[in-house]
Scaffold this motif. Structure first.
Motif, PDB file in Angstrom:
ATOM      1  N   CYS A 148      -6.171   1.033  34.315  1.00 47.26           N
ATOM      2  CA  CYS A 148      -5.455   2.085  35.043  1.00 47.26           C
ATOM      3  C   CYS A 148      -5.070   3.200  34.077  1.00 47.26           C
ATOM      4  N   LEU A 149      -4.708   4.334  34.663  1.00 44.38           N
ATOM      5  CA  LEU A 149      -4.368   5.522  33.873  1.00 44.38           C
ATOM      6  C   LEU A 149      -2.888   5.825  33.995  1.00 44.38           C
ATOM      7  N   THR A 150      -2.244   6.028  32.845  1.00 43.79           N
ATOM      8  CA  THR A 150      -0.821   6.320  32.882  1.00 43.79           C
ATOM      9  C   THR A 150      -0.502   7.493  31.960  1.00 43.79           C
ATOM     10  N   TYR A 151       0.807   7.800  31.869  1.00 38.51           N
ATOM     11  CA  TYR A 151       1.241   8.908  31.013  1.00 38.51           C
ATOM     12  C   TYR A 151       2.562   8.536  30.345  1.00 38.51           C
ATOM     13  N   LEU A 152       2.784   9.103  29.171  1.00 35.16           N
ATOM     14  CA  LEU A 152       3.974   8.830  28.362  1.00 35.16           C
ATOM     15  C   LEU A 152       5.284   8.960  29.139  1.00 35.16           C
ATOM     16  N   VAL A 189      -6.534  -6.771  31.818  1.00 37.77           N
ATOM     17  CA  VAL A 189      -5.956  -5.631  32.550  1.00 37.77           C
ATOM     18  C   VAL A 189      -5.274  -4.733  31.525  1.00 37.77           C
ATOM     19  N   ASN A 190      -5.655  -3.473  31.482  1.00 42.71           N
ATOM     20  CA  ASN A 190      -5.114  -2.558  30.477  1.00 42.71           C
ATOM     21  C   ASN A 190      -4.844  -1.192  31.092  1.00 42.71           C
ATOM     22  N   ALA A 191      -4.133  -0.376  30.301  1.00 41.11           N
ATOM     23  CA  ALA A 191      -3.875   1.010  30.721  1.00 41.11           C
ATOM     24  C   ALA A 191      -4.271   1.946  29.599  1.00 41.11           C
ATOM     25  N   ILE A 192      -4.649   3.142  29.964  1.00 40.95           N
ATOM     26  CA  ILE A 192      -4.781   4.227  28.981  1.00 40.95           C
ATOM     27  C   ILE A 192      -3.693   5.239  29.300  1.00 40.95           C
ATOM     28  N   SER A 193      -2.895   5.548  28.294  1.00 41.46           N
ATOM     29  CA  SER A 193      -1.883   6.587  28.447  1.00 41.46           C
ATOM     30  C   SER A 193      -2.479   7.865  27.876  1.00 41.46           C
ATOM     31  N   ALA A 194      -2.931   8.726  28.788  1.00 35.27           N
ATOM     32  CA  ALA A 194      -3.665   9.925  28.365  1.00 35.27           C
ATOM     33  C   ALA A 194      -2.707  11.089  28.124  1.00 35.27           C
ATOM     34  N   GLY A 195      -3.050  11.928  27.161  1.00 35.44           N
ATOM     35  CA  GLY A 195      -2.332  13.192  27.002  1.00 35.44           C
ATOM     36  C   GLY A 195      -2.653  14.089  28.185  1.00 35.44           C
ATOM     37  N   GLU A 229     -12.537  11.945  25.593  1.00 33.93           N
ATOM     38  CA  GLU A 229     -11.879  11.008  24.674  1.00 33.93           C
ATOM     39  C   GLU A 229     -11.220   9.863  25.453  1.00 33.93           C
ATOM     40  N   VAL A 230     -10.727  10.185  26.645  1.00 33.58           N
ATOM     41  CA  VAL A 230     -10.197   9.116  27.508  1.00 33.58           C
ATOM     42  C   VAL A 230     -11.366   8.219  27.924  1.00 33.58           C
ATOM     43  N   ALA A 231     -12.493   8.850  28.233  1.00 34.30           N
ATOM     44  CA  ALA A 231     -13.669   8.090  28.680  1.00 34.30           C
ATOM     45  C   ALA A 231     -14.154   7.137  27.581  1.00 34.30           C
ATOM     46  N   LYS A 232     -14.108   7.574  26.331  1.00 35.56           N
ATOM     47  CA  LYS A 232     -14.560   6.685  25.238  1.00 35.56           C
ATOM     48  C   LYS A 232     -13.635   5.471  25.114  1.00 35.56           C
ATOM     49  N   ALA A 233     -12.324   5.717  25.265  1.00 35.25           N
ATOM     50  CA  ALA A 233     -11.373   4.598  25.209  1.00 35.25           C
ATOM     51  C   ALA A 233     -11.578   3.674  26.410  1.00 35.25           C
ATOM     52  N   ALA A 234     -11.905   4.275  27.554  1.00 37.09           N
ATOM     53  CA  ALA A 234     -12.157   3.466  28.757  1.00 37.09           C
ATOM     54  C   ALA A 234     -13.369   2.573  28.536  1.00 37.09           C
ATOM     55  N   LEU A 235     -14.381   3.117  27.919  1.00 34.41           N
ATOM     56  CA  LEU A 235     -15.586   2.314  27.635  1.00 34.41           C
ATOM     57  C   LEU A 235     -15.218   1.115  26.747  1.00 34.41           C
ATOM     58  N   PHE A 236     -14.387   1.363  25.754  1.00 32.76           N
ATOM     59  CA  PHE A 236     -13.931   0.274  24.872  1.00 32.76           C
ATOM     60  C   PHE A 236     -13.230  -0.816  25.692  1.00 32.76           C
ATOM     61  N   VAL A 245      -8.607  -7.638  24.076  1.00 29.98           N
ATOM     62  CA  VAL A 245      -7.463  -6.761  24.365  1.00 29.98           C
ATOM     63  C   VAL A 245      -7.057  -6.866  25.831  1.00 29.98           C
ATOM     64  N   THR A 246      -5.821  -7.284  26.067  1.00 33.04           N
ATOM     65  CA  THR A 246      -5.305  -7.247  27.446  1.00 33.04           C
ATOM     66  C   THR A 246      -3.806  -6.972  27.440  1.00 33.04           C
ATOM     67  N   GLY A 247      -3.314  -6.384  28.529  1.00 34.56           N
ATOM     68  CA  GLY A 247      -1.895  -6.033  28.618  1.00 34.56           C
ATOM     69  C   GLY A 247      -1.540  -4.865  27.722  1.00 34.56           C
ATOM     70  N   GLU A 248      -2.526  -4.121  27.288  1.00 38.66           N
ATOM     71  CA  GLU A 248      -2.312  -3.050  26.305  1.00 38.66           C
ATOM     72  C   GLU A 248      -2.203  -1.694  27.000  1.00 38.66           C
ATOM     73  N   ASN A 249      -1.317  -0.855  26.472  1.00 34.82           N
ATOM     74  CA  ASN A 249      -1.244   0.535  26.926  1.00 34.82           C
ATOM     75  C   ASN A 249      -1.748   1.399  25.772  1.00 34.82           C
ATOM     76  N   LEU A 250      -3.010   1.759  25.833  1.00 37.65           N
ATOM     77  CA  LEU A 250      -3.663   2.467  24.721  1.00 37.65           C
ATOM     78  C   LEU A 250      -3.439   3.969  24.864  1.00 37.65           C
ATOM     79  N   HIS A 251      -2.756   4.553  23.887  1.00 37.38           N
ATOM     80  CA  HIS A 251      -2.449   5.984  23.965  1.00 37.38           C
ATOM     81  C   HIS A 251      -3.616   6.812  23.447  1.00 37.38           C
ATOM     82  N   VAL A 252      -4.128   7.666  24.310  1.00 39.69           N
ATOM     83  CA  VAL A 252      -5.172   8.620  23.901  1.00 39.69           C
ATOM     84  C   VAL A 252      -4.522   9.984  24.080  1.00 39.69           C
TER      85      VAL A 252
END
Ligand code: NAD
Length: 272
Positions: A148-152, A189-195, A229-236, A245-252
């Motif tokens: 999923c996609l989140t924000y700071l 299950v993970n999140a990306i916190s995008a700028g 750059e979000v897409a590259k992290a999503a691919l990872f 990696v699970t339960g992680e909120n990866l900040h991009v």
């Protein structure tokens, strides 16, 4: 052979070519994934604007299906996963890139948020991850991944982000609980916190222009991020590269989230 050759999944949340879900989709297709998509249902079936916008992007790349889905409707979600099961049998990933808050509740102060606006924003922006993941559980292969996609603004107060920050806090917590429950099935299950990225959704966020400027002057990388750059992290996170990696909120976010005070060169330019 791509990193996702033979992998199948569903992407929720493309509205147009600026959508973060579209940047992610391009990357997933490039790595060999087979993907089905949803679009926001059209009010007038004779003029399927939402469907056409999504089809124009994904059909040329070989979308396996494009179906309507309002995530507040259980019947729509059931139908998406019926189509998913009929098309793919089992799947390997789900991308949740969906959010909404009524403009009047998003732009005003939190103390004025209406009960109905709060419920709707939470339903679309946070509960939907539960609704999607619960249904996907039956279909996800071991090694599968939900993103999923989140924000700071879900972690710290970002002036202007207001109601959506509350939704993102709920989304991030939901993500960790789902990660703890689905882990025994081998599902991550993970999140990306995008700028900040210019999209339809972000255009409704107050102070969005100042957010972009702040990232340029305040973040360690001194620039805004690109959707790719979000897409590259999503691919990872969606591929075997992120298998541990699970339960992680990866900040991009160009590192913005680590800063506790403005960098010194910023403070010199704007005396406090
Ligand atoms: P976007 O407007 O392109 O995508 C939002 C999507 O949500 C749209 O496709 C819209 O149709 C969908 N949606 C809204 N209500 C829905 C409903 N009831 N049912 C089904 N779908 C619905 O904007 P985006 O910026 O690409 O947003 C994608 C995700 O990224 C969101 O979760 C957003 O909060 C998050 N995000 C965005 C930014 C940014 O700056 N743009 C930064 C961090 C996180």
């Amino acid at each position: 052979m791509g990193l996702l050759t033979g992998k199948k999944g569903v992407v929720f949340g493309i509205a147009n070519d600026r959508s973060i879900a579209w940047a992610i989709t391009e990357k997933l297709f490039a790595e060999g994934a087979e993907i089905g998509f949803t679009h926001l249902p059209d009010k007038d079936p004779a003029r399927p604007k939402n469907e056409n916008k999504v089809r124009k992007l994904v059909d040329p790349l070989g979308a396996k299906f494009v179906v309507p889905c309002d995530v507040t409707l259980d019947a729509d979600l059931d139908s998406v996963y019926r189509t998913t099961a009929e098309t793919f049998g089992k799947i390997d990933f789900v991308v949740h890139s969906v959010a909404f808050a009524p403009p009047s509740d998003l732009t005003g102060p939190v103390y004025h948020v209406s009960r109905e606006g709060f419920k709707l924003a939470m339903d679309i922006s946070a509960y939907s991850l539960i609704a999607m993941s619960g249904r996907a559980r039956e279909l996800l292969n071991p090694g599968g991944s939900v993103l999923c996609l989140t924000y700071l603004g879900g972690e710290k107060v970002i002036p202007g982000y207001n109601m959506m920050g509350i939704c993102k806090a709920a989304l991030e917590s939901t993500m960790t609980y789902l990660a703890s429950e689905l882990g025994k099935d081998g599902v991550r299950v993970n999140a990306i916190s995008a700028g900040p990225v210019r999209t339809i959704s972000s255009s409704g966020v107050g102070e969005f222009q100042s957010m972009l400027k702040l990232y340029e002057s305040f973040s360690p990388l001194r620039r805004n991020i690109a959707p790719e750059e979000v897409a590259k992290a999503a691919l990872f996170l969606l591929s075997d590269l992120g298998s541990g990696v699970t339960g992680e909120n990866l900040h991009v976010d160009s590192g913005y989230h680590i800063m506790g005070a403005p960098p010194l060169d910023f403070q010199e330019k704007v005396p406090l």
